[in-house]
Design a protein around this motif. Structure first.
Motif, PDB file in Angstrom:
ATOM      1  N   VAL A 166     -14.795  10.628 -32.356  1.00 48.74           N
ATOM      2  CA  VAL A 166     -15.983  10.514 -33.210  1.00 48.74           C
ATOM      3  C   VAL A 166     -16.090   9.074 -33.716  1.00 48.74           C
ATOM      4  CG1 VAL A 166     -17.055  11.290 -35.366  1.00 48.74           C
ATOM      5  CG2 VAL A 166     -15.832  12.926 -33.899  1.00 48.74           C
ATOM      6  N   CYS A 167     -17.295   8.524 -33.661  1.00 49.06           N
ATOM      7  CA  CYS A 167     -17.503   7.148 -34.114  1.00 49.06           C
ATOM      8  C   CYS A 167     -18.970   6.951 -34.482  1.00 49.06           C
ATOM      9  CB  CYS A 167     -17.084   6.173 -33.023  1.00 49.06           C
ATOM     10  SG  CYS A 167     -17.100   4.452 -33.526  1.00 49.06           S
ATOM     11  N   PRO A 168     -19.288   6.554 -35.693  1.00 54.09           N
ATOM     12  CA  PRO A 168     -18.354   6.335 -36.789  1.00 54.09           C
ATOM     13  C   PRO A 168     -17.857   7.665 -37.369  1.00 54.09           C
ATOM     14  CG  PRO A 168     -20.599   6.026 -37.575  1.00 54.09           C
ATOM     15  CD  PRO A 168     -20.682   6.263 -36.077  1.00 54.09           C
ATOM     16  N   VAL A 169     -16.727   7.602 -38.043  1.00 53.35           N
ATOM     17  CA  VAL A 169     -16.140   8.799 -38.638  1.00 53.35           C
ATOM     18  C   VAL A 169     -16.743   9.017 -40.027  1.00 53.35           C
ATOM     19  CG1 VAL A 169     -14.006   9.874 -39.450  1.00 53.35           C
ATOM     20  CG2 VAL A 169     -13.984   8.487 -37.370  1.00 53.35           C
ATOM     21  N   PRO A 170     -17.326  10.200 -40.280  1.00 56.87           N
ATOM     22  CA  PRO A 170     -17.886  10.469 -41.608  1.00 56.87           C
ATOM     23  C   PRO A 170     -16.822  10.339 -42.702  1.00 56.87           C
ATOM     24  CG  PRO A 170     -18.564  12.155 -40.036  1.00 56.87           C
ATOM     25  CD  PRO A 170     -17.512  11.328 -39.356  1.00 56.87           C
ATOM     26  N   HIS A 171     -17.241   9.825 -43.843  1.00 61.08           N
ATOM     27  CA  HIS A 171     -16.411   9.708 -45.042  1.00 61.08           C
ATOM     28  C   HIS A 171     -15.290   8.675 -44.918  1.00 61.08           C
ATOM     29  CE1 HIS A 171     -18.555  13.291 -46.189  1.00 61.08           C
ATOM     30  NE2 HIS A 171     -18.007  13.986 -45.216  1.00 61.08           N
ATOM     31  N   ASN A 173     -14.470   4.635 -44.849  1.00 62.05           N
ATOM     32  CA  ASN A 173     -14.978   3.299 -45.096  1.00 62.05           C
ATOM     33  C   ASN A 173     -15.007   2.521 -43.764  1.00 62.05           C
ATOM     34  OD1 ASN A 173     -14.361   0.324 -45.544  1.00 62.05           O
ATOM     35  ND2 ASN A 173     -14.832   0.930 -47.642  1.00 62.05           N
ATOM     36  N   PRO A 174     -16.138   1.859 -43.433  1.00 64.50           N
ATOM     37  CA  PRO A 174     -16.237   1.157 -42.153  1.00 64.50           C
ATOM     38  C   PRO A 174     -15.136   0.117 -41.932  1.00 64.50           C
ATOM     39  CG  PRO A 174     -18.402   1.340 -43.164  1.00 64.50           C
ATOM     40  CD  PRO A 174     -17.414   1.820 -44.189  1.00 64.50           C
ATOM     41  N   GLU A 175     -14.728  -0.588 -42.986  1.00 66.07           N
ATOM     42  CA  GLU A 175     -13.661  -1.580 -42.824  1.00 66.07           C
ATOM     43  C   GLU A 175     -12.321  -0.906 -42.556  1.00 66.07           C
ATOM     44  OE1 GLU A 175     -13.392  -5.141 -45.147  1.00 66.07           O
ATOM     45  OE2 GLU A 175     -15.351  -4.746 -46.050  1.00 66.07           O
ATOM     46  N   VAL A 176     -12.110   0.241 -43.177  1.00 64.56           N
ATOM     47  CA  VAL A 176     -10.884   1.000 -42.921  1.00 64.56           C
ATOM     48  C   VAL A 176     -10.898   1.506 -41.481  1.00 64.56           C
ATOM     49  CG1 VAL A 176      -9.556   3.061 -43.541  1.00 64.56           C
ATOM     50  CG2 VAL A 176     -10.581   1.645 -45.344  1.00 64.56           C
ATOM     51  N   GLU A 177     -12.046   2.011 -41.040  1.00 68.51           N
ATOM     52  CA  GLU A 177     -12.138   2.502 -39.665  1.00 68.51           C
ATOM     53  C   GLU A 177     -11.890   1.378 -38.664  1.00 68.51           C
ATOM     54  OE1 GLU A 177     -15.063   4.981 -36.627  1.00 68.51           O
ATOM     55  OE2 GLU A 177     -15.555   4.885 -38.758  1.00 68.51           O
ATOM     56  N   SER A 178     -12.451   0.200 -38.899  1.00 65.83           N
ATOM     57  CA  SER A 178     -12.222  -0.936 -37.995  1.00 65.83           C
ATOM     58  C   SER A 178     -10.744  -1.302 -37.943  1.00 65.83           C
ATOM     59  CB  SER A 178     -13.038  -2.150 -38.465  1.00 65.83           C
ATOM     60  OG  SER A 178     -14.415  -1.908 -38.301  1.00 65.83           O
ATOM     61  N   PHE A 179     -10.086  -1.268 -39.096  1.00 66.03           N
ATOM     62  CA  PHE A 179      -8.650  -1.573 -39.147  1.00 66.03           C
ATOM     63  C   PHE A 179      -7.854  -0.548 -38.329  1.00 66.03           C
ATOM     64  CE2 PHE A 179      -4.486  -0.929 -41.113  1.00 66.03           C
ATOM     65  CZ  PHE A 179      -3.960  -2.220 -41.060  1.00 66.03           C
ATOM     66  N   ILE A 180      -8.198   0.725 -38.500  1.00 63.89           N
ATOM     67  CA  ILE A 180      -7.507   1.795 -37.755  1.00 63.89           C
ATOM     68  C   ILE A 180      -7.653   1.569 -36.259  1.00 63.89           C
ATOM     69  CG2 ILE A 180      -7.641   4.260 -37.168  1.00 63.89           C
ATOM     70  CD1 ILE A 180      -8.320   4.748 -40.174  1.00 63.89           C
TER      71      ILE A 180
END
Length: 195
Positions: A166-171, A173-180
């Motif tokens: 899934v992308c983007p992941v609901p709930h 933070n976009p910066e956290v998702e990019s880091f992951i």
């Protein structure tokens, strides 16, 4: 100063954590919320799935721009396991005169008697209990504030969504998702770009 400890695995931290902390701040007039990743809970069989350093970095990204919320490494600096009463003692020693609060979910409140020296913790802090539905049962002699809400986010659900592509992941933070995604956490290939 009204100081609130918000402990947890934060594996990963998500927008629901921030929303719950913000709601507690508004309801209780908190000056600061300490987002405190735990090393190893005595009540959990497994340690968090990513390193302490990476969980801390995700928290820093999630809290960017919030002057009332800060990452606190107190529990990570104490020898495991994570005893809440010991964390509260350390925070109280670092902030003499502060009024302490402890933010938790109803599941934690319901299992409070299993916590080590929980009465000692209750003497040091007022519990803020976030719950869905009817108010939890109070405990005699324990200071507690109950906040009702219906926060849908969960770290388990976010890890599953990441693994499912899934992308983007609901709930999240976009910066956290990019880091992951850059770090290849939670089963995602390292450096995998967002769709």
């Amino acid at each position: 100063m009204k100081l609130c400890i918000f402990g947890g695995s934060f594996d990963p931290v998500h927008e629901g954590h921030v929303r719950v902390a913000s709601r507690a701040r508004e309801c209780c007039g908190l000056d600061r919320v300490l987002f405190m990743p735990c090393s190893l809970s005595p009540l959990k069989e497994q340690a968090p799935s990513v390193s302490d350093a990476r969980r801390c970095r995700m928290i820093e990204l999630a809290l960017k721009g919030l002057d009332w919320a800060v990452l606190d490494r107190t529990d990570l600096n104490l020898p495991p396991p994570s005893w809440s009463w010991r964390v509260a003692e350390s925070v109280a020693a670092c902030h003499p005169g502060a009024e302490l609060f402890w933010l938790m979910g109803k599941d934690q409140w319901d299992s409070l008697e299993k916590w080590g020296r929980w009465r000692h913790l209750a003497d040091m802090a007022t519990f803020i209990v976030y719950h869905r539905g009817g108010a939890p049962a109070s405990r005699e002699g324990v200071r507690a504030v109950f906040i009702e809400g219906d926060e849908p986010a969960s770290s388990t659900g976010i890890r599953e969504a990441l693994r499912a592509g899934v992308c983007p992941v609901p709930h999240l933070n976009p910066e956290v998702e990019s880091f992951i995604r850059r770090e290849g956490l939670y089963g995602i290939p390292r450096g995998m770009a967002e769709k």
